[in-house]
Write an enzyme that holds these catalytic residues in place. Structure first.
Site, short mmCIF file in Angstrom:
data_model
loop_
_atom_site.label_atom_id
_atom_site.label_comp_id
_atom_site.label_asym_id
_atom_site.label_seq_id
_atom_site.Cartn_x
_atom_site.Cartn_y
_atom_site.Cartn_z
N PHE A 1 -19.30 2.68 -1.72
CA PHE A 1 -20.56 2.85 -2.45
C PHE A 1 -21.78 2.65 -1.55
CE2 PHE A 1 -23.42 2.68 -6.03
CZ PHE A 1 -22.75 3.35 -7.03
N TYR B 1 0.87 -1.19 0.00
CA TYR B 1 0.00 0.00 0.00
C TYR B 1 0.90 1.23 0.00
CZ TYR B 1 -4.09 -2.89 1.38
OH TYR B 1 -5.10 -3.82 1.43
N LEU C 1 -18.14 -1.83 2.87
CA LEU C 1 -18.95 -0.76 2.27
C LEU C 1 -18.87 -0.79 0.75
CD1 LEU C 1 -17.93 2.12 4.72
CD2 LEU C 1 -19.91 0.60 4.84
N1 NAP Z 1 -7.15 -8.50 1.06
C1 NAP Z 1 -7.39 -7.74 0.03
O1 NAP Z 1 -7.22 -8.14 -1.12
C2 NAP Z 1 -7.93 -6.35 0.23
C3 NAP Z 1 -8.39 -5.63 -0.86
C4 NAP Z 1 -8.89 -4.34 -0.63
C5 NAP Z 1 -8.90 -3.81 0.64
N2 NAP Z 1 -8.41 -4.53 1.69
C6 NAP Z 1 -8.39 -3.96 3.06
O2 NAP Z 1 -9.73 -3.73 3.46
C7 NAP Z 1 -9.90 -2.38 3.90
C8 NAP Z 1 -11.31 -1.92 3.59
O3 NAP Z 1 -11.62 -2.04 2.20
P1 NAP Z 1 -11.80 -0.77 1.25
O4 NAP Z 1 -11.17 0.40 1.90
O5 NAP Z 1 -11.36 -1.17 -0.09
O6 NAP Z 1 -13.38 -0.61 1.16
P2 NAP Z 1 -14.53 -0.19 2.19
O7 NAP Z 1 -14.10 -0.35 3.57
O8 NAP Z 1 -15.75 -0.89 1.74
O9 NAP Z 1 -14.76 1.35 1.82
C9 NAP Z 1 -13.78 2.34 1.99
C10 NAP Z 1 -14.29 3.61 1.33
O10 NAP Z 1 -15.48 4.01 2.01
C11 NAP Z 1 -15.36 5.33 2.49
N3 NAP Z 1 -16.02 5.36 3.80
C12 NAP Z 1 -15.65 4.71 4.92
N4 NAP Z 1 -16.52 4.94 5.91
C13 NAP Z 1 -17.45 5.79 5.41
C14 NAP Z 1 -18.58 6.39 5.96
N5 NAP Z 1 -18.96 6.17 7.22
N6 NAP Z 1 -19.32 7.22 5.16
C15 NAP Z 1 -18.96 7.44 3.88
N7 NAP Z 1 -17.89 6.88 3.29
C16 NAP Z 1 -17.13 6.05 4.06
C17 NAP Z 1 -13.88 5.60 2.58
O11 NAP Z 1 -13.64 6.97 2.40
P3 NAP Z 1 -12.86 7.85 3.52
O12 NAP Z 1 -11.47 7.33 3.57
O13 NAP Z 1 -13.00 9.20 2.98
O14 NAP Z 1 -13.60 7.65 4.81
C18 NAP Z 1 -13.34 4.76 1.42
O15 NAP Z 1 -13.40 5.49 0.22
C19 NAP Z 1 -8.80 -1.62 3.14
O16 NAP Z 1 -8.49 -0.39 3.77
C20 NAP Z 1 -7.67 -2.62 3.17
O17 NAP Z 1 -6.99 -2.54 4.42
C21 NAP Z 1 -7.94 -5.80 1.51
#
Ligand code: NAP
Length: 329
Positions: free
Chosen positions: A212, A55, A208
């Site tokens: 979205f 990352y 999330l």
């Molecule tokens: N193992 C894997 O292959 C893999 C792949 C992808 C991700 N991950 C891990 O999983 C974690 C989470 O996944 P993700 O970040 O891809 O997706 P997510 O948690 O579904 O969504 C993150 C997005 O949602 C926004 N968000 C978060 N809380 C919010 C709220 N209360 N209201 C409005 N928007 C909100 C964030 O923006 P803001 O930052 O502006 O809050 C960000 O753009 C990552 O950070 C990473 O550590 C692992």
């Protein structure tokens, strides 16, 4: 709210913090705010911090090291590795193949320790299964690191049921990190029963659906980062999925919570063996997400959500075809 990660694993926060977005995955990030967000998570006992050495090519681990300085014991560091970079045009770096080679892992872990300024990693996870290396060899190298005390627990990410079974013959696997949300439920058929049988915990990422499901993304123009390449957020799919978000928002109003909180509460309601790591680089979103633990979904609520939003209702795959093909299935 704490949960046990895997039958014989540690007690950790059910809601952790995904730190990926703090290193450019979803647009610009403010370092001060990012560090303050991690600090707030720890202050409130939400100890699982999820990162990866790739990352921001090490940036994310360095950022976390600043936030946990002097309070290493308050954090449960979940670190992924093995996603390689490859040079692209004009000097840009892009995602390349994965490596689960023992030499690669043995080397990578020491760079992570250095960047994180710590002498152990709580949960160490190959980000993808390397198709060129038997999973037993990959896990064998991790078992060696665990035996030396460099890592405490071993994880897998986006592994198939078959790979999980093979891996578990070599060493106890504490957790499987995989995408799981109202819109990503394909793991329910085979993978979830397998990890439950083997006593492996689930770390649900992207609860999330990459933001979205929060309802804050209203037009395709709101997305100016890697998400523009994701089929769910393109063309007609975008608008069809936006209608589903409206349904979630209505359900959330009935439960006196936000759409994000409903989505996180739904994930946590799927079993006590599940923790989730919503990603955020902002304190206000972190606090909103943490408060999801107060949203109690009854069996009636869950059944209603199931009727309104059954598995597979979303339009478009969760990754572009190239990345879908890289998943171990
Ligand atoms: N193992 C894997 O292959 C893999 C792949 C992808 C991700 N991950 C891990 O999983 C974690 C989470 O996944 P993700 O970040 O891809 O997706 P997510 O948690 O579904 O969504 C993150 C997005 O949602 C926004 N968000 C978060 N809380 C919010 C709220 N209360 N209201 C409005 N928007 C909100 C964030 O923006 P803001 O930052 O502006 O809050 C960000 O753009 C990552 O950070 C990473 O550590 C692992």
């Amino acid at each position: 709210m704490n949960r046990k990660l895997g039958t014989n694993g540690p007690l950790v926060s059910a809601i952790g913090l995904g730190c990926m977005g703090m290193s450019g995955a979803y647009g610009e990030s403010d370092e001060k705010e990012a560090i303050a967000t991690i600090e707030r998570a720890l202050e409130q006992g939400h100890n699982v911090l999820d990162t990866a050495d790739y990352y921001g090519a090490g940036h994310n681990e360095e950022l976390i090291s600043k936030a946990i300085s002097g309070k290493r014991d308050k954090a449960f560091l979940s670190v992924k590795t093995g996603q390689l970079y490859t040079p692209g045009p004009n000097g840009a770096m892009g995602p390349g193949p994965v490596s689960g080679h023992p030499n690669y892992l043995r080397n990578a872990v020491f760079y992570s320790l250095r960047r994180l300024k710590t002498d152990y990693i709580d949960l160490y996870t190959p980000a993808r299964v390397d198709p060129a290396i038997p999973i037993e060899e990959t896990v064998g190298a991790l078992a060696d690191l665990a035996q030396k005390g460099v890592i405490r627990y071993i994880g897998l990410s986006e592994a198939s049921a078959d790979s999980i079974r093979k891996a578990a013959t070599v060493h106890a696997i504490t957790a499987l990190q995989i995408e799981y949300s109202l819109w990503s439920r394909d793991i329910e058929a085979q993978i979830m029963p397998t990890i439950r049988e083997l006593g492996i915990g689930l770390v649900a990422y992207a609860p999330l659906s990459r933001g979205f499901l929060s309802g804050e993304i209203r037009t395709p123009d709101d997305l100016k980062d890697s998400r523009v390449n994701m089929p769910r957020y393109q063309g007609e799919n975008f608008y069809k999925n936006l209608e589903l978000v409206e349904t979630i928002k209505r359900l959330a109003i009935e439960k006196s919570c936000t759409a994000s909180q409903l989505a996180i509460a739904w994930v946590l309601a799927q079993g006590d063996d599940i923790i989730t790591i919503p990603g955020s680089k902002r304190i206000n979103h972190l606090e909103e997400n943490i408060a999801s633990k107060n949203v109690k979904l009854t069996q009636v609520d869950l059944q209603r959500i199931e009727e309104i939003m059954p598995a597979g209702v979303v339009s478009g795959t969760r990754y572009p075809e190239r990345y879908m093909n890289a998943l171990n299935r």
